[in-house]
Design a protein around this motif. Structure first.
Motif, PDB file in Angstrom:
ATOM      1  N   ARG A  37      -9.695   5.337  -3.082  1.00 18.77           N
ATOM      2  CA  ARG A  37      -8.137   4.610  -3.188  1.00 18.77           C
ATOM      3  C   ARG A  37      -8.616   4.189  -1.337  1.00 18.77           C
ATOM      4  NH1 ARG A  37      -4.857   6.675  -6.358  1.00 18.77           N
ATOM      5  NH2 ARG A  37      -2.792   6.678  -4.825  1.00 18.77           N
ATOM      6  N   VAL A  38      -7.358   3.098  -0.876  1.00 21.34           N
ATOM      7  CA  VAL A  38      -7.518   3.063   0.302  1.00 21.34           C
ATOM      8  C   VAL A  38      -6.204   3.656   0.621  1.00 21.34           C
ATOM      9  CG1 VAL A  38      -6.468   0.508   1.278  1.00 21.34           C
ATOM     10  CG2 VAL A  38      -7.943   0.199  -0.703  1.00 21.34           C
ATOM     11  N   VAL A  39      -6.524   3.698   1.916  1.00 17.40           N
ATOM     12  CA  VAL A  39      -5.478   5.084   2.835  1.00 17.40           C
ATOM     13  C   VAL A  39      -5.304   4.317   4.195  1.00 17.40           C
ATOM     14  CG1 VAL A  39      -5.477   6.863   0.918  1.00 17.40           C
ATOM     15  CG2 VAL A  39      -7.062   5.784   3.653  1.00 17.40           C
ATOM     16  N   PHE A  40      -3.510   3.908   4.248  1.00 22.73           N
ATOM     17  CA  PHE A  40      -3.222   4.199   6.096  1.00 22.73           C
ATOM     18  C   PHE A  40      -4.055   4.565   6.744  1.00 22.73           C
ATOM     19  CE2 PHE A  40       0.727   2.166   4.055  1.00 22.73           C
ATOM     20  CZ  PHE A  40       0.193   0.859   4.770  1.00 22.73           C
TER      21      PHE A  40
ATOM     22  N   LEU B 226       0.992  -0.867  -0.036  1.00 20.75           N
ATOM     23  CA  LEU B 226      -0.241   0.313   0.150  1.00 20.75           C
ATOM     24  C   LEU B 226       1.030   1.101  -0.092  1.00 20.75           C
ATOM     25  CD1 LEU B 226      -2.923   0.970   0.056  1.00 20.75           C
ATOM     26  CD2 LEU B 226      -2.889   1.116   2.821  1.00 20.75           C
ATOM     27  N   ALA B 227       0.524   1.447  -0.793  1.00 23.10           N
ATOM     28  CA  ALA B 227       1.960   3.193  -0.930  1.00 23.10           C
ATOM     29  C   ALA B 227       1.146   4.506  -0.076  1.00 23.10           C
ATOM     30  CB  ALA B 227       0.660   4.129  -1.975  1.00 23.10           C
ATOM     31  N   LEU B 228       1.822   4.957   0.380  1.00 29.04           N
ATOM     32  CA  LEU B 228       1.725   6.255   1.656  1.00 29.04           C
ATOM     33  C   LEU B 228       1.015   7.068   1.402  1.00 29.04           C
ATOM     34  CD1 LEU B 228       5.408   6.872   2.683  1.00 29.04           C
ATOM     35  CD2 LEU B 228       3.504   5.384   4.115  1.00 29.04           C
ATOM     36  N   GLU B 229       0.463   7.157  -0.218  1.00 26.27           N
ATOM     37  CA  GLU B 229      -0.707   8.531  -0.527  1.00 26.27           C
ATOM     38  C   GLU B 229      -1.711   7.725  -0.229  1.00 26.27           C
ATOM     39  OE1 GLU B 229       2.044   7.063  -4.449  1.00 26.27           O
ATOM     40  OE2 GLU B 229       2.009   7.745  -2.139  1.00 26.27           O
ATOM     41  N   GLY B 230      -1.971   6.166  -0.572  1.00 27.86           N
ATOM     42  CA  GLY B 230      -2.786   5.090  -0.615  1.00 27.86           C
ATOM     43  C   GLY B 230      -2.552   4.710  -2.814  1.00 27.86           C
ATOM     44  N   SER B 231      -3.995   3.926  -2.015  1.00 23.36           N
ATOM     45  CA  SER B 231      -3.655   2.897  -3.166  1.00 23.36           C
ATOM     46  C   SER B 231      -4.967   2.827  -3.823  1.00 23.36           C
ATOM     47  CB  SER B 231      -2.843   1.939  -3.557  1.00 23.36           C
ATOM     48  OG  SER B 231      -1.197   1.744  -3.058  1.00 23.36           O
ATOM     49  N   ARG B 232      -5.256   2.998  -4.802  1.00 22.00           N
ATOM     50  CA  ARG B 232      -6.634   2.021  -6.019  1.00 22.00           C
ATOM     51  C   ARG B 232      -6.540   0.362  -5.277  1.00 22.00           C
ATOM     52  NH1 ARG B 232      -8.340   4.986 -11.133  1.00 22.00           N
ATOM     53  NH2 ARG B 232      -8.007   7.062 -10.833  1.00 22.00           N
ATOM     54  N   LEU B 233      -7.675  -0.167  -5.479  1.00 22.98           N
ATOM     55  CA  LEU B 233      -8.230  -1.738  -4.804  1.00 22.98           C
ATOM     56  C   LEU B 233      -7.022  -2.433  -6.536  1.00 22.98           C
ATOM     57  CD1 LEU B 233      -8.823  -3.531  -2.950  1.00 22.98           C
ATOM     58  CD2 LEU B 233     -10.838  -4.018  -4.235  1.00 22.98           C
ATOM     59  N   THR B 234      -7.087  -1.904  -7.149  1.00 22.48           N
ATOM     60  CA  THR B 234      -6.813  -2.672  -8.973  1.00 22.48           C
ATOM     61  C   THR B 234      -5.188  -2.909  -8.750  1.00 22.48           C
ATOM     62  OG1 THR B 234      -7.473  -0.691  -9.895  1.00 22.48           O
ATOM     63  CG2 THR B 234      -8.772  -2.597 -10.408  1.00 22.48           C
ATOM     64  N   GLU B 235      -4.851  -1.579  -8.545  1.00 22.31           N
ATOM     65  CA  GLU B 235      -3.174  -1.198  -7.992  1.00 22.31           C
ATOM     66  C   GLU B 235      -2.680  -2.390  -6.592  1.00 22.31           C
ATOM     67  OE1 GLU B 235      -3.670   3.640 -10.006  1.00 22.31           O
ATOM     68  OE2 GLU B 235      -3.119   2.634  -7.087  1.00 22.31           O
ATOM     69  N   LEU B 236      -3.241  -2.253  -5.768  1.00 25.16           N
ATOM     70  CA  LEU B 236      -2.867  -3.237  -4.812  1.00 25.16           C
ATOM     71  C   LEU B 236      -2.558  -4.278  -4.816  1.00 25.16           C
ATOM     72  CD1 LEU B 236      -1.980  -2.681  -1.634  1.00 25.16           C
ATOM     73  CD2 LEU B 236      -4.131  -2.349  -1.209  1.00 25.16           C
ATOM     74  N   ALA B 237      -3.640  -4.386  -5.483  1.00 23.31           N
ATOM     75  CA  ALA B 237      -3.911  -6.761  -6.036  1.00 23.31           C
ATOM     76  C   ALA B 237      -2.730  -6.747  -7.047  1.00 23.31           C
ATOM     77  CB  ALA B 237      -5.453  -6.326  -6.466  1.00 23.31           C
ATOM     78  N   ARG B 238      -3.052  -6.178  -8.116  1.00 27.05           N
ATOM     79  CA  ARG B 238      -1.430  -5.687  -9.165  1.00 27.05           C
ATOM     80  C   ARG B 238       0.046  -6.286  -8.289  1.00 27.05           C
ATOM     81  NH1 ARG B 238      -1.198  -1.674 -11.182  1.00 27.05           N
ATOM     82  NH2 ARG B 238      -3.845  -1.790 -12.651  1.00 27.05           N
ATOM     83  N   ALA B 239       0.046  -5.302  -7.140  1.00 24.64           N
ATOM     84  CA  ALA B 239       1.393  -5.410  -6.685  1.00 24.64           C
ATOM     85  C   ALA B 239       1.588  -6.468  -6.241  1.00 24.64           C
ATOM     86  CB  ALA B 239       1.197  -4.160  -5.941  1.00 24.64           C
ATOM     87  N   ALA B 240       0.206  -7.401  -5.359  1.00 25.98           N
ATOM     88  CA  ALA B 240       0.553  -8.251  -4.843  1.00 25.98           C
ATOM     89  C   ALA B 240       0.718  -9.217  -5.495  1.00 25.98           C
ATOM     90  CB  ALA B 240      -0.526  -8.189  -3.349  1.00 25.98           C
ATOM     91  N   GLY B 241      -0.301  -9.413  -6.633  1.00 28.65           N
ATOM     92  CA  GLY B 241      -0.099  -9.770  -7.537  1.00 28.65           C
ATOM     93  C   GLY B 241      -1.099 -11.586  -6.898  1.00 28.65           C
TER      94      GLY B 241
ATOM     95  N   ASP C   2     -11.193  -8.785   0.278  1.00 28.98           N
ATOM     96  CA  ASP C   2     -11.723  -9.193   1.087  1.00 28.98           C
ATOM     97  C   ASP C   2     -10.316  -8.719   2.292  1.00 28.98           C
ATOM     98  OD1 ASP C   2     -13.444 -10.107  -0.133  1.00 28.98           O
ATOM     99  OD2 ASP C   2     -12.686 -12.491  -0.186  1.00 28.98           O
ATOM    100  N   LEU C   3      -9.021  -9.392   1.578  1.00 34.65           N
ATOM    101  CA  LEU C   3      -8.167  -8.216   3.064  1.00 34.65           C
ATOM    102  C   LEU C   3      -8.126  -7.438   3.129  1.00 34.65           C
ATOM    103  CD1 LEU C   3      -4.992  -9.931   2.010  1.00 34.65           C
ATOM    104  CD2 LEU C   3      -6.161 -10.601   3.133  1.00 34.65           C
ATOM    105  N   VAL C   4      -8.746  -6.557   2.197  1.00 38.54           N
ATOM    106  CA  VAL C   4      -9.154  -4.583   2.885  1.00 38.54           C
ATOM    107  C   VAL C   4     -10.171  -4.606   3.518  1.00 38.54           C
ATOM    108  CG1 VAL C   4      -9.322  -2.291   1.513  1.00 38.54           C
ATOM    109  CG2 VAL C   4      -8.153  -3.380   1.214  1.00 38.54           C
ATOM    110  N   ASP C   5     -10.880  -5.259   3.322  1.00 39.93           N
ATOM    111  CA  ASP C   5     -12.712  -5.192   4.529  1.00 39.93           C
ATOM    112  C   ASP C   5     -11.883  -5.674   5.518  1.00 39.93           C
ATOM    113  OD1 ASP C   5     -13.561  -4.561   2.064  1.00 39.93           O
ATOM    114  OD2 ASP C   5     -14.489  -6.319   1.666  1.00 39.93           O
ATOM    115  N   GLN C   6     -10.918  -6.753   5.886  1.00 41.69           N
ATOM    116  CA  GLN C   6     -10.584  -7.343   7.219  1.00 41.69           C
ATOM    117  C   GLN C   6      -9.915  -6.181   7.353  1.00 41.69           C
ATOM    118  OE1 GLN C   6      -8.383 -11.053   6.560  1.00 41.69           O
ATOM    119  NE2 GLN C   6      -9.914 -12.007   8.276  1.00 41.69           N
ATOM    120  N   CYS C   7      -8.823  -5.428   7.029  1.00 36.59           N
ATOM    121  CA  CYS C   7      -7.650  -4.282   8.031  1.00 36.59           C
ATOM    122  C   CYS C   7      -9.004  -3.142   7.957  1.00 36.59           C
ATOM    123  CB  CYS C   7      -6.750  -4.569   6.775  1.00 36.59           C
ATOM    124  SG  CYS C   7      -5.921  -5.035   6.306  1.00 36.59           S
ATOM    125  N   ALA C   8      -9.336  -3.160   7.132  1.00 31.22           N
ATOM    126  CA  ALA C   8     -10.661  -1.666   7.434  1.00 31.22           C
ATOM    127  C   ALA C   8     -11.331  -2.500   9.322  1.00 31.22           C
ATOM    128  CB  ALA C   8     -11.732  -1.597   6.182  1.00 31.22           C
TER     129      ALA C   8
END
Length: 167
Positions: free
Chosen positions: A121-124, A74-89, A97-103
């Motif tokens: 965007r998903v942000v910390f 997850l980028a510090l400025e946030g990431s779209r879900l598709t970007e995050l999924a692609r980066a994590a493979g 589902d992981l984002v929902d749990q972490c939220a």
């Protein structure tokens, strides 16, 4: 060239020695990554900077290496879900589902994307940033332990080799 038409274990010399399955590079890398991620999560569970509820989840193995994907990608400025999924493979659905749990744990939140009003965007969260700092500390300690276990020279060669191979 081996004959792949007869797969009986006793009929082919190909199957007489299958130790390669235990020692090939991919398997060793997988074991090493699991061991590293488990150590990082263990260290995070004991980190005073991690909120108690999250430390308890990590200590009870409720937070897994899959959750580390969000922390790692997850980028510090946030990431779209598709970007995050692609980066994590991962698939977009699995990452969702992981984002929902972490939220639900208070690590991340979804907010409007400032560049596209239709996108999210998903942000910390502040708790997520404390988690990220604990992750950074745990990674540094796990890397130091690795260097201690294999020696500085070997650790340097491994790091350089993995960096070259990954890129």
């Amino acid at each position: 060239m081996p004959d792949y038409t007869d797969f009986s274990a006793s009929a082919s010399p190909l199957w007489q020695d299958d130790r390669w399955r235990e020692t090939h590079l991919g398997r060793l890398l997988g074991h090493a990554m699991r061991r590293f991620d488990e150590r990082v999560l263990h260290l995070m569970a004991g980190n005073e900077g991690v909120p108690l509820a999250l430390a308890n989840l990590a200590a009870r193995d409720q937070i897994s290496a899959a959750h580390v994907h969000i922390t790692r990608h997850l980028a510090l400025e946030g990431s779209r879900l598709t970007e995050l999924a692609r980066a994590a493979g991962m698939s977009k659905q699995a990452m969702g589902d992981l984002v929902d749990q972490c939220a639900a744990w208070g690590l991340v939140q979804r907010e409007a994307d400032p560049l596209d009003a239709r996108a999210r965007r998903v942000v910390f969260t502040p708790v997520g940033l404390a988690w990220l700092q604990a992750f950074r500390d745990a990674v540094a300690q796990a890397e130091a332990e690795f260097r201690e276990a294999v020696g500085k020279d070997v650790a340097t060669v491994v790091a350089l080799g993995l960096e070259a191979y990954a890129n």
